[in-house]
Scaffold this active site. Structure first.
Site, PDB file in Angstrom:
ATOM      1  N   HIS A  72       6.696  -3.443 -16.592  1.00  0.00           N
ATOM      2  CA  HIS A  72       7.825  -3.411 -16.179  1.00  0.00           C
ATOM      3  C   HIS A  72       8.065  -4.549 -15.352  1.00  0.00           C
ATOM      4  O   HIS A  72       7.376  -4.855 -14.393  1.00  0.00           O
ATOM      5  CB  HIS A  72       8.229  -2.057 -15.151  1.00  0.00           C
ATOM      6  N   PRO A 292       4.510   8.652  -0.850  1.00  0.00           N
ATOM      7  CA  PRO A 292       4.585   8.281  -2.293  1.00  0.00           C
ATOM      8  C   PRO A 292       5.407   6.916  -2.458  1.00  0.00           C
ATOM      9  O   PRO A 292       5.346   6.341  -3.654  1.00  0.00           O
ATOM     10  CB  PRO A 292       4.944   9.356  -3.112  1.00  0.00           C
ATOM     11  N   LYS A 296       1.693   3.246  -3.767  1.00  0.00           N
ATOM     12  CA  LYS A 296       0.534   2.361  -3.499  1.00  0.00           C
ATOM     13  C   LYS A 296      -0.745   3.054  -3.381  1.00  0.00           C
ATOM     14  O   LYS A 296      -1.806   2.525  -3.318  1.00  0.00           O
ATOM     15  CB  LYS A 296       0.561   1.786  -2.010  1.00  0.00           C
ATOM     16  N   TYR A 384       5.791  -5.015  -3.517  1.00  0.00           N
ATOM     17  CA  TYR A 384       5.737  -3.806  -4.869  1.00  0.00           C
ATOM     18  C   TYR A 384       4.767  -4.135  -6.008  1.00  0.00           C
ATOM     19  O   TYR A 384       4.073  -3.376  -6.250  1.00  0.00           O
ATOM     20  CB  TYR A 384       7.136  -3.863  -5.163  1.00  0.00           C
TER      21      TYR A 384
HETATM   22  C1  DHB Z   1       6.042   7.004  -9.487  1.00  0.00           C
HETATM   23  C2  DHB Z   1       5.729   7.620  -8.287  1.00  0.00           C
HETATM   24  C3  DHB Z   1       6.149   6.675  -7.124  1.00  0.00           C
HETATM   25  O1  DHB Z   1       5.727   7.162  -5.803  1.00  0.00           O
HETATM   26  C4  DHB Z   1       6.949   5.418  -7.173  1.00  0.00           C
HETATM   27  O2  DHB Z   1       7.073   4.778  -6.196  1.00  0.00           O
HETATM   28  C5  DHB Z   1       7.059   5.140  -8.670  1.00  0.00           C
HETATM   29  C6  DHB Z   1       6.707   5.946  -9.667  1.00  0.00           C
HETATM   30  C7  DHB Z   1       5.708   7.750 -10.793  1.00  0.00           C
HETATM   31  O3  DHB Z   1       4.920   8.866 -10.564  1.00  0.00           O
HETATM   32  O4  DHB Z   1       6.118   7.494 -11.659  1.00  0.00           O
END
Ligand code: DHB
Length: 392
Positions: A72, A292, A296, A384
């Site tokens: 991506h 989440p 990271k 990111y």
């Molecule tokens: C996913 C989990 C995340 O915490 C995030 O920021 C982006 C994607 C995932 O599980 O795909």
């Protein structure tokens, strides 16, 4: 049993460390309380930073990630009915791969098994001994037998609840923690992707996230009460919440499908600012937890063991412990950067029950800034994809 490096925990940190050490000719044993089937199917996040992708490829673990993961080059942010794209590659020259953590685990286990690596699953009552000496050991039970691994170093990769961190005396620990008053409700759905890229949404009803796993399986999340239970959420209720938070005035809608997994994830930030005690080193979730948002966790685990592998290599090659003794300070640089970033993304995108109208306006203003200023967008994007400029 005797080995050079005893590793507790077969998550991404423990398995990758064992693989990296093997490539450097260093012997290790990995013990794990769960079964191989459990670790290969536990649903976790799925975003690999540029540095993680590069490392996995460099050490021969990138084939399936490249073939089955999705590269991506950007993601979307939605708020106040607006939709904006953060072009990661234009802003940073880098990208991310969406590839589930348990797929990385499968690749790591396969590589260790193929190389004849020692992995012991299903252990219990694990304890650490003599970590302040140069002859530490790990004791555990397996099939009613008591076993002991004698080693030069013990690496605790056993997550936030494992025995390793508590083997560091309370008096020398420096822990930092922040709890968040919400969780994420996660679902896996049999459906085509709703979008080509991930969508992070701030909505008055709360945060929502569209992610993916494959052309036929999608991952979605929405902010919920952490004490809520999945039984309270029928499929219809889930879809109406996701539509309310994500659907756009331009006609874009979340694509529904069969929901085949539901779970609730708690959210907290935690850092143990002491990651070494004598011959014990902590890596991954045993030393730090991020909420989440931004995914990271695994990336930090990978970075920790990359530093450890270099330190251990220099110990076995040159007999010097300087690099190992610098481990905590080196690793904490990226850890605190990611802690800040995850806290920031979380704060910018979630609904806080006690937020005043003033706080809410600040949130929206910050989102406008990171989506309209190139400097603001770059700050978001470089974190990111993972701060490539940080030495570790
Ligand atoms: C996913 C989990 C995340 O915490 C995030 O920021 C982006 C994607 C995932 O599980 O795909």
């Amino acid at each position: 049993m005797r080995t050079q490096v005893g590793i507790i925990g077969a998550g991404p940190a423990g398995l990758l460390l064992s693989h990296l050490l093997h490539l450097k000719g260093i012997d290790s044993v990995v013990i794990e309380s769960r079964t191989r089937e459990e670790i290969e199917s536990t649903i976790r996040a799925g975003v690999l930073e540029q540095g993680t992708m590069d490392l996995l490829q460099d050490v021969g673990l990138g084939n399936r990630m490249v073939a089955e993961g999705a590269l991506h080059q950007g993601f979307e942010l939605t708020f106040e009915g607006e939709r904006h794209r953060i072009d990661l590659t234009d802003l940073t020259g880098h990208a991310i791969t969406v590839y589930a953590q348990h797929e990385v685990i499968k690749d790591l286990v396969a590589a260790r098994v193929a190389a004849g690596g020692k992995l012991v699953f299903g252990v219990s009552n694990t304890s650490l001994h003599d970590v302040e000496s140069t002859k530490p050991s790990i004791r555990y039970e397996k099939d009613d037998d008591t076993c002991e691994i004698h080693c030069d170093f013990v690496i605790g990769c056993d997550g936030s609840q494992g025995p390793s961190r508590s083997a560091i005396p309370e008096a020398v620990r420096k822990d930092h923690q922040r709890l968040y008053p919400f969780g994420w409700f996660g679902i896996l759905v049999e459906a085509p992707p709703s979008s080509d890229e991930l969508i992070y949404a701030r909505h008055d009803r709360g945060f929502a996230l569209i992610s993916t796993r494959s052309p036929t399986v999608q991952r979605m999340y929405f902010q919920c009460d952490p004490r809520d239970s999945v039984e309270n959420w029928s499929d219809d209720r889930i879809w109406s919440e996701l539509h309310a938070r994500l659907d756009q005035a331009d006609g874009w809608r979340v694509t529904e499908g069969r929901i085949f997994q539901k779970n609730i994830v708690g959210m907290r930030s935690f850092v143990s600012n002491v990651m070494q005690h004598g011959r014990l080193f902590l890596a991954g979730d045993s030393a730090h937890i991020v909420p989440p948002t931004g995914a990271k966790g695994m990336n930090l685990a990978v970075n920790d063991v990359k530093i450890l592998a270099e330190g251990l290599d220099s110990f076995y090659k040159n007999g010097t412990e300087d690099k190992l003794n610098a481990y905590t300070a080196t690793a904490l640089q990226r850890i605190w950067r990611a802690e800040h970033f995850s806290w920031w993304m979380t704060s910018m995108l979630h609904r806080f029950a006690d937020a005043t109208p003033f706080d809410q306006q600040l949130q929206v203003s910050e989102l406008r800034y990171v989506t309209s200023s190139r400097a603001g967008a770059t700050a978001l994007a470089e974190n990111y994809v993972g701060m490539v400029g940080l030495s570790h």
